[in-house]
Enzyme design. Sequence first.
Site, PDB file in Angstrom:
ATOM      1  N   PRO E  13       0.695  -1.318   0.032  1.00 27.54           N
ATOM      2  CA  PRO E  13       0.087  -0.126   0.000  1.00 27.54           C
ATOM      3  C   PRO E  13       1.019   1.384   0.073  1.00 27.54           C
ATOM      4  CG  PRO E  13       0.057  -1.079   1.975  1.00 27.54           C
ATOM      5  CD  PRO E  13       0.502  -2.038   1.018  1.00 27.54           C
ATOM      6  N   ASN E  14       0.186   2.311  -0.675  1.00 27.27           N
ATOM      7  CA  ASN E  14       0.872   3.527  -0.663  1.00 27.27           C
ATOM      8  C   ASN E  14       2.286   3.604  -1.685  1.00 27.27           C
ATOM      9  OD1 ASN E  14      -0.998   5.067   0.949  1.00 27.27           O
ATOM     10  ND2 ASN E  14      -0.216   3.875   2.538  1.00 27.27           N
ATOM     11  N   ARG E  21       5.693  10.874  -2.318  1.00 30.28           N
ATOM     12  CA  ARG E  21       5.405  10.708  -1.031  1.00 30.28           C
ATOM     13  C   ARG E  21       6.699  10.957  -0.067  1.00 30.28           C
ATOM     14  NH1 ARG E  21       4.546   4.828   1.746  1.00 30.28           N
ATOM     15  NH2 ARG E  21       3.949   5.371   3.752  1.00 30.28           N
ATOM     16  N   TYR E  26      11.177   8.163   1.931  1.00 26.28           N
ATOM     17  CA  TYR E  26      11.517   7.236   0.720  1.00 26.28           C
ATOM     18  C   TYR E  26      12.221   7.529  -0.351  1.00 26.28           C
ATOM     19  CZ  TYR E  26       7.784   5.673   3.850  1.00 26.28           C
ATOM     20  OH  TYR E  26       6.795   4.883   4.773  1.00 26.28           O
ATOM     21  N   ASN E  77       7.553  -6.009  -1.171  1.00 26.20           N
ATOM     22  CA  ASN E  77       7.691  -4.962  -0.055  1.00 26.20           C
ATOM     23  C   ASN E  77       6.207  -4.738   0.461  1.00 26.20           C
ATOM     24  OD1 ASN E  77       7.565  -2.380   1.538  1.00 26.20           O
ATOM     25  ND2 ASN E  77       8.577  -1.290  -0.140  1.00 26.20           N
ATOM     26  N   ALA E  80       3.110  -1.057   4.709  1.00 29.50           N
ATOM     27  CA  ALA E  80       2.344  -0.731   5.861  1.00 29.50           C
ATOM     28  C   ALA E  80       1.759  -2.157   6.474  1.00 29.50           C
ATOM     29  CB  ALA E  80       0.992   0.206   5.924  1.00 29.50           C
ATOM     30  N   ASP E  90       0.049 -15.549   6.264  1.00 30.61           N
ATOM     31  CA  ASP E  90      -0.850 -16.859   5.989  1.00 30.61           C
ATOM     32  C   ASP E  90      -0.662 -17.022   4.511  1.00 30.61           C
ATOM     33  OD1 ASP E  90      -1.295 -17.247   8.554  1.00 30.61           O
ATOM     34  OD2 ASP E  90      -3.358 -17.032   8.148  1.00 30.61           O
ATOM     35  N   GLU E 101      11.522 -10.251   1.674  1.00 28.42           N
ATOM     36  CA  GLU E 101      10.806  -8.944   2.535  1.00 28.42           C
ATOM     37  C   GLU E 101      11.808  -7.932   2.272  1.00 28.42           C
ATOM     38  OE1 GLU E 101       9.483  -9.443   6.380  1.00 28.42           O
ATOM     39  OE2 GLU E 101       9.379  -7.168   6.585  1.00 28.42           O
ATOM     40  N   HIS E 103      12.329  -3.264   2.339  1.00 29.37           N
ATOM     41  CA  HIS E 103      11.767  -2.336   2.727  1.00 29.37           C
ATOM     42  C   HIS E 103      12.724  -1.030   2.100  1.00 29.37           C
ATOM     43  CE1 HIS E 103       8.763  -3.776   5.326  1.00 29.37           C
ATOM     44  NE2 HIS E 103       9.810  -4.682   5.642  1.00 29.37           N
ATOM     45  N   LEU E 104      12.049   0.033   1.609  1.00 23.17           N
ATOM     46  CA  LEU E 104      12.911   1.169   1.303  1.00 23.17           C
ATOM     47  C   LEU E 104      13.584   1.855   2.334  1.00 23.17           C
ATOM     48  CD1 LEU E 104      10.282   2.525  -0.922  1.00 23.17           C
ATOM     49  CD2 LEU E 104      12.024   1.963  -1.827  1.00 23.17           C
ATOM     50  N   SER E 105      12.861   1.984   3.452  1.00 19.49           N
ATOM     51  CA  SER E 105      13.495   2.829   4.909  1.00 19.49           C
ATOM     52  C   SER E 105      13.811   1.777   5.860  1.00 19.49           C
ATOM     53  CB  SER E 105      12.406   4.126   5.296  1.00 19.49           C
ATOM     54  OG  SER E 105      11.488   2.808   5.730  1.00 19.49           O
ATOM     55  N   ARG E 110      12.595   4.013  13.015  1.00 18.05           N
ATOM     56  CA  ARG E 110      11.437   4.923  12.745  1.00 18.05           C
ATOM     57  C   ARG E 110      10.432   4.647  14.029  1.00 18.05           C
ATOM     58  NH1 ARG E 110       8.963   4.164   6.902  1.00 18.05           N
ATOM     59  NH2 ARG E 110       7.642   5.921   7.799  1.00 18.05           N
ATOM     60  N   ARG E 114       6.640   0.060  13.875  1.00 17.85           N
ATOM     61  CA  ARG E 114       7.257  -0.387  12.428  1.00 17.85           C
ATOM     62  C   ARG E 114       8.500  -1.370  12.847  1.00 17.85           C
ATOM     63  NH1 ARG E 114       4.742   2.801   8.557  1.00 17.85           N
ATOM     64  NH2 ARG E 114       4.611   4.929   9.222  1.00 17.85           N
TER      65      ARG E 114
END
Lengths: 150, 150, 150, 150, 150, 150, 150, 150, 150, 150, 150, 150
Positions: E13-14, E21, E26, E77, E80, E90, E101, E103-105, E110, E114
């Site tokens: 999401p996002n 953003r 990011y 990624n 959220a 699951d 998995e 993540h950008l940040s 943070r 998170r």
Amino acid sequence: MSAPAKILVIHGPNLQLLGTREPKIYGKTTLEEVNQKLSEAAAPLKVTLDFFQSNHEGEMVEKIGTARKEYEGILMNPAAYTHTSVAIRDAVEASGLPTVEVHLSNIYAREEFRRNSLIAPVAIGQISGFGALSYVLGLTALVDRIRSAR
Amino acid sequence: MSAPAKILVIHGPNLQLLGTREPKIYGKTTLEEVNQKLSEAAAPLKVTLDFFQSNHEGEMVEKIGTARKEYEGILMNPAAYTHTSVAIRDAVEASGLPTVEVHLSNIYAREEFRRNSLIAPVAIGQISGFGALSYVLGLTALVDRIRSAR
Amino acid sequence: MSAPAKILVIHGPNLQLLGTREPKIYGKTTLEEVNQKLSEAAAPLKVTLDFFQSNHEGEMVEKIGTARKEYEGILMNPAAYTHTSVAIRDAVEASGLPTVEVHLSNIYAREEFRRNSLIAPVAIGQISGFGALSYVLGLTALVDRIRSAR
Amino acid sequence: MSAPAKILVIHGPNLQLLGTREPKIYGKTTLEEVNQKLSEAAAPLKVTLDFFQSNHEGEMVEKIGTARKEYEGILMNPAAYTHTSVAIRDAVEASGLPTVEVHLSNIYAREEFRRNSLIAPVAIGQISGFGALSYVLGLTALVDRIRSAR
Amino acid sequence: MSAPAKILVIHGPNLQLLGTREPKIYGKTTLEEVNQKLSEAAAPLKVTLDFFQSNHEGEMVEKIGTARKEYEGILMNPAAYTHTSVAIRDAVEASGLPTVEVHLSNIYAREEFRRNSLIAPVAIGQISGFGALSYVLGLTALVDRIRSAR
Amino acid sequence: MSAPAKILVIHGPNLQLLGTREPKIYGKTTLEEVNQKLSEAAAPLKVTLDFFQSNHEGEMVEKIGTARKEYEGILMNPAAYTHTSVAIRDAVEASGLPTVEVHLSNIYAREEFRRNSLIAPVAIGQISGFGALSYVLGLTALVDRIRSAR
Amino acid sequence: MSAPAKILVIHGPNLQLLGTREPKIYGKTTLEEVNQKLSEAAAPLKVTLDFFQSNHEGEMVEKIGTARKEYEGILMNPAAYTHTSVAIRDAVEASGLPTVEVHLSNIYAREEFRRNSLIAPVAIGQISGFGALSYVLGLTALVDRIRSAR
Amino acid sequence: MSAPAKILVIHGPNLQLLGTREPKIYGKTTLEEVNQKLSEAAAPLKVTLDFFQSNHEGEMVEKIGTARKEYEGILMNPAAYTHTSVAIRDAVEASGLPTVEVHLSNIYAREEFRRNSLIAPVAIGQISGFGALSYVLGLTALVDRIRSAR
Amino acid sequence: MSAPAKILVIHGPNLQLLGTREPKIYGKTTLEEVNQKLSEAAAPLKVTLDFFQSNHEGEMVEKIGTARKEYEGILMNPAAYTHTSVAIRDAVEASGLPTVEVHLSNIYAREEFRRNSLIAPVAIGQISGFGALSYVLGLTALVDRIRSAR
Amino acid sequence: MSAPAKILVIHGPNLQLLGTREPKIYGKTTLEEVNQKLSEAAAPLKVTLDFFQSNHEGEMVEKIGTARKEYEGILMNPAAYTHTSVAIRDAVEASGLPTVEVHLSNIYAREEFRRNSLIAPVAIGQISGFGALSYVLGLTALVDRIRSAR
Amino acid sequence: MSAPAKILVIHGPNLQLLGTREPKIYGKTTLEEVNQKLSEAAAPLKVTLDFFQSNHEGEMVEKIGTARKEYEGILMNPAAYTHTSVAIRDAVEASGLPTVEVHLSNIYAREEFRRNSLIAPVAIGQISGFGALSYVLGLTALVDRIRSAR
Amino acid sequence: MSAPAKILVIHGPNLQLLGTREPKIYGKTTLEEVNQKLSEAAAPLKVTLDFFQSNHEGEMVEKIGTARKEYEGILMNPAAYTHTSVAIRDAVEASGLPTVEVHLSNIYAREEFRRNSLIAPVAIGQISGFGALSYVLGLTALVDRIRSAR
């Protein structure tokens, strides 16, 4: 009139970098300058100081373990080990020496995990937040305790 | 050469009983004697002191609220309110005055609930465990901060 | 057509400093100006307001304790006591008066301990984050509740 | 004089049932009536409103994601997602739009898990407990912020 | 010599907003550019990529649910949903596909909430903090795992 | 064209045993082989590497403390100290050097206490779960950051 | 003799994969077979069933939201959303329909986070651990409740 | 035969409202009637009572602070301050006077936060749940302790 | 004039040792003497008492389970089971009999785990800290409740 | 065709009171009636039942301890011991017998401490909330498991 | 008949002070005397012992890391590192050697933080509270395990 | 030379099953064999043993309650009651007898709830993880303590 007490000053991990490391938090005074200030403060208090810096929990444990024979008190900034070292706490307790814990920065205004000191419960007291002055005040307090206990 | 700073000394709840209350923890010095020691220490530091004791959270809030006009710093032993008063914390923060928190006893060697200070994060620093000397050392630290900030 | 309701507006600790204290968080409006805005908002709502500011938990408790006789509702910014006062919560509950809790700042965007309100569970509702407008909105909500309950 | 702002009103999950669902908690007003009230309140404020209801976290994320181009602010009742959606929080933060969070019921007087809002820390403020009026007050607050920021 | 593996790249999401953003957190690279970089990295690795972005937890669950038939691994990624979605966890577990998995940040630098990933325990591994490069490194790791498991 | 960066590779406690110790979790590659792979990866990246393994928290603190003079970045697998060492965290922060944290195993799929890294919040990012490849990917990420920051 | 009740059977996320996904935990029966078994069990109970599977929290919320008009009860395996969805809980509560929560696996013998059900407090009861039979037993319980409440 | 002991009875915040405030929880007896009952109970016990009610934590602290000179014991219902006042706890401890804590309602059958008493650990004992009778029983217990300690 | 009520007095585990066991905490009075004191107190209250001591949670459950037929109230010192027995709590609740919980020692001044009573929320009230007198006071309170409820 | 299995039905503490105790929570059916219903359900399932009720944790432990010799499965409502008995859990685990845990009430809609079952993790599954029917459903599930395992 | 096993005895931090340090907690026996006792106990067990004391976590890690080549088991008093060292835990696990953890004092009767051992879960077992005898018993247990595993 | 001490050996719940119950965790030795080993160990120690096994918390409490008259020490494996019985803890404390707690399995390598012992803080020490040998070692430690205390 009492004989000069001998006091062990212990600086914990990363303090060798003092003055260069994160000056916003720790100020610009170097460790040598801290020791210099302490020496100046020691003179009128009629105590002599030995300085010891280590990044090793084990070395700190050993230094404290042998301190009883030679010193009448310990002035210590345990730095990061404040929050993680049961071994140093045990060493302080075992030494039976009056110990004052000092911190350059105000550890209560930083990350949550810095709010807990494993050392404080076995120290006489704690001083935090006044930069190099924390050490000088701590020395005063330590000498006062040593003198009043004689 | 700098003008004499005026400093507000605040004693929190139950400190009017000092010297009689639990001498094992708090010592035998009375509050008046603490103030006397502080006055003696103030002279060579070239600062003048006003003393204020209150058992009322609200009075402490108000005193701090008006302190900015008259004082350059606050030396405070918030006693029991250390652990419960958001209002005093807010007052200190609102005052914008450098504040030093002191404790007679080593609050880290007592009940669990005494280990948390709501005030410390907004103070310059904290000194605990040295009896009346905690105040004198706190005054030294406060004056040093005021002088160095000028 | 209903008679004008009388409403008690309560400002908690440190709010006497409004406009000067930490303007980044609380804005530049003074408490007098907040009251002025409330008075202006009260007129068209056909309610009259009494203002009360206190830094004392006990005074707030007492004021609320006597409010039932004279007022039909309470508009309150409990400030720091929001997070620590069971006594004010009990007073609100005992008064049986509809109460609206307001906050100038967004208490959910600040320190963790400000996220918990002891008052909110016994209030009609809560408004936080809109500066002086929080009060005006709270007044509107309170009057609406009082009118609809008649 | 400023141009009319366009505002996005978002209703979260289950709000399509308003007026029928648990009237004790949420009242008898339907969602349409809430929107009608909002439209009436919007006219004198000189803003235009678009209404959006969704039971899908993802749709809410998307709507907020595109809102920046078209709207100047968001009025949102995130309902159940208030307590569980990091995605909506991220969307609000990413949008950069002033957002007001509203709740029909007093979420602080209900189950423990409803006391925590993931959205509030990234909103301007929060209003809870006043039924449909929460929305109207929220709109007022949002427009006030938009106007004052121009 | 092994046949080209087909890999599913999932953006949560996002992430459709990437580049616009909160660039401080990011970066300025858009999602298209991330995909472009991934495609470039895929060529020498002799894998082909399919890209999928969704703001819907349910769509992500479904995509992963059908992935087994077509893909040999997943690069994801979860954004959220990393912190809130048991359903995606699951789905990953059910797919039986090796999953990386990214993540950008740096999610560990943070907000507290998170720091917990529901996905990581069922992934091969996790990469966070390197912007678009996190994806490229993740692809490398995923392909390495797929190749070594053949 | 930029000059070759010099990078410090630090292996934490017990990593001297790599390849023999719990191969199910850590694989069969020895530390020497990891270093060999890193050296091979370093060549095309035009960086030179120094390797350092220690089981001593204090030695790691000291090595990092002197790293700033000689290196442009740190690639570190803090191993067990990841979860317990505030001292190493402080050293990394004090060094001011970009640091990448890597783990051979997926620390999020193991005991609860391994899920918390004291180092990650002060590192650029973290890579875990890909065996020796974690190091190679970490090196790539570190060099990328150093280059882009020039 | 009572008229046949109509019952809504809801299968949550990832259940479309049943029979293929982790057979050790969920068994080899497919979702179609579960539905078949339910249909067979429904006949002697004189109820008719509608089946609904979704991976979308929002779709489940909507389905439940419209269920009141058509159904007399809900039999639901919320799967992963059991532990994370306040929205589905609210939908169940709002529907006012008797709801039985079922699980294929024994959720109390798995990961810690699966022990908490947000749905159970608003359901009649919960059945977990008996594979497809959990559904059949749940149907029996649901019909019993509907019949006894008439 | 022993001389009549003088006992201080302290009523905490909101107790001035007794008899009107939430009769379901606190009963219909007024504070005056409680005092009347206590006086009647005091006569045969051969003790004299002084009554003190305050809504101010600070006043309670002060009253207790001076009690030692005049009284042989304290009977106190600290009401809301039971759960929040370290200052009153410290005052009780400092007074050295035997203190009995009483509550009208059963504090263990109410909100979670009422289950913790800061005072109880420094009192002789605690009585809760018997309305005005709690006070009378508390008086009996207190006198018994005073007599047996003589 | 009311008929004599019959009251069941229950002594929990280890109380058979009273008078010998840890006299510092529990005093020197034996259980027989406690019962004797209770009998003396019962006479003027016009109630008759049955005494029951057990070290078995199950026996206490059974005794309480049959108490409703014969008794009008229960006076109980659940001792160690205070803190661990849901079964006794359930029995008390099921009996529907007014129950008073008493403790010889002040359970709030001992180990942390003794501060939680599972019984208190279903009792009328609780008395702790006054030795054998706790029982006598508890009897008075119980009879008062029984009489006033008639 | 399989031989009739013998099943042990265990009713925990306070269940002897069933039908009289708190009918709002537990219904009006007596334990005898529950057993009667179970016997009726057992006939078509071709199993024979033995019933055992105890208020003693120890008796339940012993009964389960000897069950393996005689029974093929256990149907148990551990009642209050569900939440407190490690001993019963150990007995179930040691017996090696398939065990189904049932509850009359929905334990997830009651006090917080009833949400945790120590038994569930070692049972096949759990059924709660359907009154006497919980037992009948549990028997069905247990027999199904026994048959399918043969 | 089996060959003599060689066993490594490790003493953790501060144990070099044994006999002088806090004799109330640790007794008066010196470390040398402990070793002497161990040697005497080793003879009839037909094992040989090597003794190692260190205050350094890293040295202990290294010693254990090399132990596999030379020893068949480890007898260790990790002292303060019991509670803080993941590195020693990892070393023990990596060594694959049977390890017995011993403590002089009863760690469960001291400060809360001493109740948690990071080492115990990877040891065979733990013995605490018997002074020097803890070591001797631990040696017996270790040899028994080594012999029975051959 | 000292007279033979008489020692009470207590085996807690489920231990009657020893040797049959979960041999992976508890081994194949039966309780009788454990007692046999203990008897053999007792002879050279010149102590006599009485054995007592119970599944009843209450019986264990009673046995310990009467032990003081007859025995000089207790050797106890409280099994499941280790983690749940305050009553047994109180009995041990009340007995004043030196008590050694033993466990067959390593309770620190099992479920989280087994890591907490309510008994250990009032015992001399604890031994866990060595099967039947735990008892023999415990006996040795107990006798040593009894002898040295004479």
